[in-house]
Design an enzyme around this catalytic site. Structure first.
Site, PDB file in Angstrom:
ATOM      1  N   GLY A 170       0.893  -1.095   0.025  1.00 37.60           N
ATOM      2  CA  GLY A 170       0.010  -0.046  -0.014  1.00 37.60           C
ATOM      3  C   GLY A 170       0.858   1.297  -0.008  1.00 37.60           C
ATOM      4  O   GLY A 170       2.241   1.332  -0.247  1.00 37.60           O
ATOM      5  N   ASN A 171       0.274   2.341   0.388  1.00 39.75           N
ATOM      6  CA  ASN A 171       1.035   3.653   0.411  1.00 39.75           C
ATOM      7  C   ASN A 171       0.290   4.593   1.396  1.00 39.75           C
ATOM      8  O   ASN A 171      -0.705   4.344   1.851  1.00 39.75           O
ATOM      9  CB  ASN A 171       1.202   4.520  -0.774  1.00 39.75           C
ATOM     10  CG  ASN A 171      -0.152   4.651  -1.638  1.00 39.75           C
ATOM     11  OD1 ASN A 171      -0.807   5.400  -1.087  1.00 39.75           O
ATOM     12  ND2 ASN A 171      -0.509   4.115  -2.847  1.00 39.75           N
TER      13      ASN A 171
END
Ligand code: CTP
Length: 363
Positions: A170-171
């Protein structure tokens, strides 16, 4: 009328001039209950003009110790505030942050103007002119806001790419920028579809339809479905560029050895939308760059066939993904660049939407 308003004008004067009954308290002199819930439900729209610093502060924290505040707290309809106070009060950090809180929660603030104040001073804090307030509300009623009749698609937040049943890539995107843009587009009259990855925020705006997704592939599917009907599309999502080649069906156990994950590119949603974009559709992308910012953003603008690209700068402390601030530059396909100051994301959203409104007018 609030108790403070009664000190300025008597309810009788108000009633005679407006030819309307005036309600001030939860129950009137005859012992009749002024049911605030019923009053709130009856309204198409609530306007407080003038809205004092005190009323604004109470509304921002949910205090409802008078009839007007109780009505606002129960109102299912749009609520408008036209602040009026002295210059120093209007610029006070508490008033600013209370107005920001109310704005975030769908209350429309009709900004005070510059002019003569009740104190005799000159400055910002003078209530917007009554004629201007009425014109604005008439436009809302008549559906003639700048983006009335327009459909918008906004993407926001990160995407999560599954590695196994419990892990993902993810980020740090919070979705705040995309949500703020969706809110602002809706405030300007557009019907918005907001396709967002996993985020901790929500919107209660009736003109925003939210479509929650998790992965880039899901976001692509939703965007491709909605795009053909959209007049304005803004891809503010931080879509993962890579996903694991294979999603393990069972949790990967640790082995003590180096683990190599093979990644494959995700579909570039924005590029795909750009390739099928019709002449009358506006398509705007975001770029987050660390070096050769403008040059790289321009390349993306061309490559993805965009009308404009919003360049996020990471140069300022506290700006960018996850934070409340942002500094942007908007570049258009005619090689023009518009630079903006570092400001809260809600104000950045206003800048972006004001720019979009200009673009829609030039078509
Ligand atoms: N974007 C997209 N689909 C992807 C990746 C990005 O739609 N798979 C969109 C983003 O929403 C953004 C724009 O493309 O509006 C730019 O994204 P960015 O990641 O900055 O650029 P990339 O083209 O992915 O290039 P790079 O990561 O190499 O800078």
């Amino acid at each position: 009328m609030t108790p403070a308003a009664e000190e300025f004008v008597t309810p009788l004067t108000f009633s005679v001039l407006s030819k309307q009954p005036v309600l001030c308290k939860f129950s009137d002199a005859g012992g009749n209950w002024n049911n605030h819930v019923e009053l709130a439900n009856r309204a198409d729209l609530v306007l407080i003009a003038p809205a004092s610093a005190n009323t604004i502060a109470k509304m921002a924290s949910g205090i409802c110790d008078n009839l007007l505040l109780a009505i606002c707290l129960s109102a299912p309809c749009p609520v408008y505030l036209a602040p009026a106070m002295d210059r120093e009060m209007y610029s006070h950090f508490t008033v600013k942050s209370n107005l920001e809180t109310l704005k975030k929660n769908n209350i429309t603030i009709i900004p005070a103007s510059n002019g003569e104040l009740a104190s005799g001073l000159h400055g910002e804090g003078r209530m917007a002119e009554p004629e201007d307030i009425i014109t604005l509300l008439q436009k809302v009623e008549a559906g003639t806001l700048p983006l009335s009749g327009k459909k918008a698609l906004v993407s926001a937040g990160p995407t999560f790419e599954a590695i196994d049943p419990v892990r993902f890539i993810g980020n740090h995107s919070s979705g705040k920028m995309g949500f703020a843009i969706a809110e602002e587009l809706a405030r300007k009259g557009a019907k918005v579809t907001l396709i967002h990855g996993p985020v901790q925020i929500e919107t209660l705006n009736k003109n925003i339809t939210t479509v929650p997704v998790t992965s880039a592939a899901e976001m692509r599917k939703a965007c491709v479905r909605v795009f053909p009907q959209s007049d304005i599309t803004i891809m503010a999502a931080a879509v993962a560029d890579y996903e694991p080649e294979k999603v393990e069906r069972k949790k990967i156990k640790k082995s003590g050895r180096t683990l190599i994950l093979n990644l494959k590119p995700t579909p570039d949603i924005l590029a795909e939308l750009g390739s099928v974009k019709k002449e009358k559709q506006l398509l705007i992308g975001f770029a987050l760059e660390t070096d050769n910012e403008e040059e790289n953003a321009r390349l993306k603008l061309k490559k993805k066939n965009l009308d404009a690209i919003v360049l996020n700068s990471l140069q300022d402390k506290g700006a960018g993904p996850g934070s409340d601030l942002n500094r942007i530059a908007i570049m258009d396909k005619h090689n023009k660049t518009h630079k903006f100051e570092l400001k809260p994301k809600t104000d950045v959203a206003t800048d972006i939407v004001t720019y979009i409104i200009k673009l829609t007018k030039n078509r």
